[in-house]
Structures are given as structure tokens and as C-alpha cells.
Design an enzyme around this catalytic site. Sequence first.
Site, PDB file in Angstrom:
ATOM      1  CE1 TYR A 101       3.330   0.443   8.794  1.00  0.00           C
ATOM      2  CE2 TYR A 101       2.665   1.940  10.540  1.00  0.00           C
ATOM      3  CZ  TYR A 101       2.402   1.310   9.337  1.00  0.00           C
ATOM      4  OH  TYR A 101       1.231   1.554   8.676  1.00  0.00           O
ATOM      5  CG  HIS A 151      -4.132   0.291   8.544  1.00  0.00           C
ATOM      6  ND1 HIS A 151      -4.351  -0.901   7.884  1.00  0.00           N
ATOM      7  CD2 HIS A 151      -5.144   0.424   9.437  1.00  0.00           C
ATOM      8  CE1 HIS A 151      -5.450  -1.470   8.371  1.00  0.00           C
ATOM      9  NE2 HIS A 151      -5.950  -0.683   9.308  1.00  0.00           N
ATOM     10  NE  ARG A 164      -1.126  -0.430   4.875  1.00  0.00           N
ATOM     11  CZ  ARG A 164      -0.212   0.019   5.708  1.00  0.00           C
ATOM     12  NH1 ARG A 164       0.463   1.120   5.430  1.00  0.00           N
ATOM     13  NH2 ARG A 164       0.040  -0.613   6.837  1.00  0.00           N
TER      14      ARG A 164
HETATM   15  C1  LIG Z   1     -10.423  -9.276  14.945  1.00  0.00           C
HETATM   16  C2  LIG Z   1      -9.748  -7.962  14.740  1.00  0.00           C
HETATM   17  N1  LIG Z   1      -8.535  -7.726  15.293  1.00  0.00           N
HETATM   18  C3  LIG Z   1      -7.916  -6.545  15.082  1.00  0.00           C
HETATM   19  C4  LIG Z   1      -8.526  -5.570  14.331  1.00  0.00           C
HETATM   20  C5  LIG Z   1      -7.822  -4.235  14.092  1.00  0.00           C
HETATM   21  N2  LIG Z   1      -7.349  -4.212  12.727  1.00  0.00           N
HETATM   22  C6  LIG Z   1      -8.028  -3.586  11.744  1.00  0.00           C
HETATM   23  S1  LIG Z   1      -7.296  -3.728  10.276  1.00  0.00           S
HETATM   24  C7  LIG Z   1      -6.008  -4.617  10.927  1.00  0.00           C
HETATM   25  C8  LIG Z   1      -4.868  -5.066  10.059  1.00  0.00           C
HETATM   26  C9  LIG Z   1      -5.244  -6.052   9.036  1.00  0.00           C
HETATM   27  O1  LIG Z   1      -4.164  -6.231   8.167  1.00  0.00           O
HETATM   28  P1  LIG Z   1      -4.305  -7.086   6.858  1.00  0.00           P
HETATM   29  O2  LIG Z   1      -5.277  -8.186   7.079  1.00  0.00           O
HETATM   30  O3  LIG Z   1      -2.949  -7.454   6.400  1.00  0.00           O
HETATM   31  O4  LIG Z   1      -4.994  -6.085   5.807  1.00  0.00           O
HETATM   32  P2  LIG Z   1      -4.443  -4.702   5.242  1.00  0.00           P
HETATM   33  O5  LIG Z   1      -5.036  -3.626   6.120  1.00  0.00           O
HETATM   34  O6  LIG Z   1      -2.967  -4.742   5.315  1.00  0.00           O
HETATM   35  O7  LIG Z   1      -4.943  -4.585   3.853  1.00  0.00           O
HETATM   36  C10 LIG Z   1      -6.177  -4.801  12.287  1.00  0.00           C
HETATM   37  C11 LIG Z   1      -5.234  -5.530  13.144  1.00  0.00           C
HETATM   38  C12 LIG Z   1      -9.800  -5.841  13.798  1.00  0.00           C
HETATM   39  N3  LIG Z   1     -10.454  -4.961  13.037  1.00  0.00           N
HETATM   40  N4  LIG Z   1     -10.388  -7.040  13.993  1.00  0.00           N
END
Ligand SMILES: Cc1ncc(C[n+]2csc(CCOP(=O)(O)OP(=O)(O)O)c2C)c(N)n1
Length: 335
Positions: A262, A253, A249
Site C-alpha cells: 500500500y 505498521h 513511519r
Molecule cells: C478499536 C480498534 N480497531 C482496530 C484496531 C486494529 N488496529 C490496530 S493499530 C490500527 C491502526 C491505527 O493507526 P493510527 O492510529 O494512525 O496509528 P499508527 O499505527 O499509524 O501509529 C488498527 C486499525 C484496534 N487495535 N482497535
Amino acid sequence: MAKGKDLHTDLGLKEEDLLGMYRYMLLARYCDERQWALNRMGKAPFVVPVSGHEAAQVGSAWAFEKGKDVFCPYYRDMALVLVAGFTPKDIFLGLFGKKDDPSSGGRQMPAHWGSKERNIITGSSPIATQVLHAAGIAYSKKYKKADAVVGTWFGEGGTSEGDWHGAMNFAGIHKLPMVFFCENNQYAISVHESKQVAGSVHGRAQGYGFPGHLGDGNDILESYRLAKEAVDRARAGEGPSLIELRTYRHYSHTSDDDDRTYRSKEEVEEWKQKDPIPRFETYLRSVDLIDDAKIEAMREETKAEVTEGAKAAEEAEFPDPGTAADHVYGDLEVV
Ligand SMILES: Cc1ncc(C[n+]2csc(CCOP(=O)(O)OP(=O)(O)O)c2C)c(N)n1
Ligand SMILES: [Mg+2]
């Protein structure tokens, strides 16, 4: 694999497909730039950026049949839902929480895409829950002998969730007509893939009894090829597949995150050099489908569509506060 014209014709893609794919990549990129600017102006409270993921999303979505197949996306999938039928105006109606937001009429957070008429199933905020929904829907499609394939998309962080493994296992047992797409951008917010994924994402499919493939998610034709093979396989009753598409990306985030804490500048710059849009332009030039003038014209046209959509959405009505509980708690009256 074949080169030049043969590369896309071998994949069954016509010239109008290629230009359509390019157009959706541009639409998503310009919507993203606009929503980011609106956030910085204080007009959009929360933005989930898509830039960098356009090839993975447009390429994979292109393998599905609209009106028949079902999309279970996650929050980063703006380019995907544009292909599935959202307009730029729809994207901004959701961003501003307006009454006509197709996803929830302004009730949900932005980027929780949903639309009954476009077969897009709205996601919940806990990550990977949409993957279980997708498996349940795919089971129902199989049970009813419906000609439909279910696609579900998630990040590599989502693959650490029990929900994800439950859905993979269930899909493998019942040979469900579905495709799992991991948009692996190497970070789950600030957590690097090396601290999130043991082994590899695509390698996990083997443990659930179905194929897993790894592809370059910044290459739209490769993303399409892998998706098409998996969708065809699901439609033929041969069961699920997992496709891992590696990408990156370009922004933080979300608008609430500061990626400078980071990710190094050098790393971000290195990946921006692999931007999927100029990369696809290089291919389109090589097969004489576009030149500088055509690129300029398509960029101007899509930019204008995005500006117009954002403006129309900004001027649109907010929901009536008296309807706040509609579709949320049944027929409760607001007092
Ligand atoms: C069960 C849960 N744990 C933590 C979160 C907080 N959270 C939101 S997005 C995210 C990261 C997800 O990363 P990834 O699956 O790699 O997707 P990306 O955002 O990188 O596209 C987290 C930890 C959440 N929404 N739901
Ligand atoms: Mg990620």
C-alpha cells in the site's frame, strides 16, 4: 522564529537538553533496528517500529516533568517511554516477554508500555482507549488540585474512534489539564489519511472548545515548542490543547504487516530523506554542539547500550508459569 543559537535558547532549552534529546533519538532508533533484526532472526515474535517518529515523541515528551506528570502513550511510543524512564533493557524485557518486563511482567503483548513508578499508564490494545483513561486521570488531577499535566499520544487513525471524541469533549467541558498529541504518520495500517480523516485532526479541537495546532513532527524543536506551550497552558489551569505532529513511519505498521502492498517505494524513500535524526544533527552542527567525531562517539555509545540491554534481556528469566494468573484475575489459584 529566531535562527541559530537563539532558536533553542528562545525555547528555554540548554545545550545539555539538546544533547539529551539527540541521545534519546539515537537510543530509540537503535532499539528499533535491533528489535527488527531480532524479529527476523525468529527471536522476537512481534515488533512495533518507531523509526521516523523520534522527533515527535522525544520533542513532546521533553515538555513534561517526570515524577509529576502522567504519560498515556500508545504502542508506537518507544522513544517517548525511553524519555519517561524506560531503559533499553526494559524495552527488550518487554519484547521477549520476560519476568522483569516493567509493563506487565511478560503478560501483555510487547509495546503496551506501563510503569507505575514512572507514571506511565498501560494501554489496552483497542486504539484510543488510552485517551479516555487520560481524560479520567486529568479530571482526577484537577479535582484533587494536583500540580500535574496528563499527556496522551495516538495516531490519526485513533481519532476516528468514538472514545477519542468522548475524551476530547469531556476535556473541553471540564477544561482538563491535559494535552492530546496526534502522531500523524498518514496511515492507519494500510488506510491512508484521506480515507480516515475528514477535514483535519487539529481542526477538530475547535469543535470541542480548545486550541488545536499543527506542527512538523520530523522537527524536534518544533515538536517541543508546541508541546511546551500546551503543557504550560494546561499547568496554568487554562485547559487542554490538541497538537497534531505530521510524520511518517519508516517500516511497516508492525512486523506482521507488509507495507509494500500500500505504499510506493518512492514515497517511503521521499520521507526517509526527511529523517528527523540527520535533520537534528544539522541543527546541532549549526550551533557547534556536535561534529563528525562527536556524532560518531554518541552513535557508538548508544549502540553499545542497546546491544548490552538486548543481550541482558535475552538472558533474563521468563516468568514462572505458575504466576500466569497473578494480577489478572485477583487471587485465583491456577489448577
Ligand atoms: C478499536 C480498534 N480497531 C482496530 C484496531 C486494529 N488496529 C490496530 S493499530 C490500527 C491502526 C491505527 O493507526 P493510527 O492510529 O494512525 O496509528 P499508527 O499505527 O499509524 O501509529 C488498527 C486499525 C484496534 N487495535 N482497535
Ligand atoms: Mg497513523
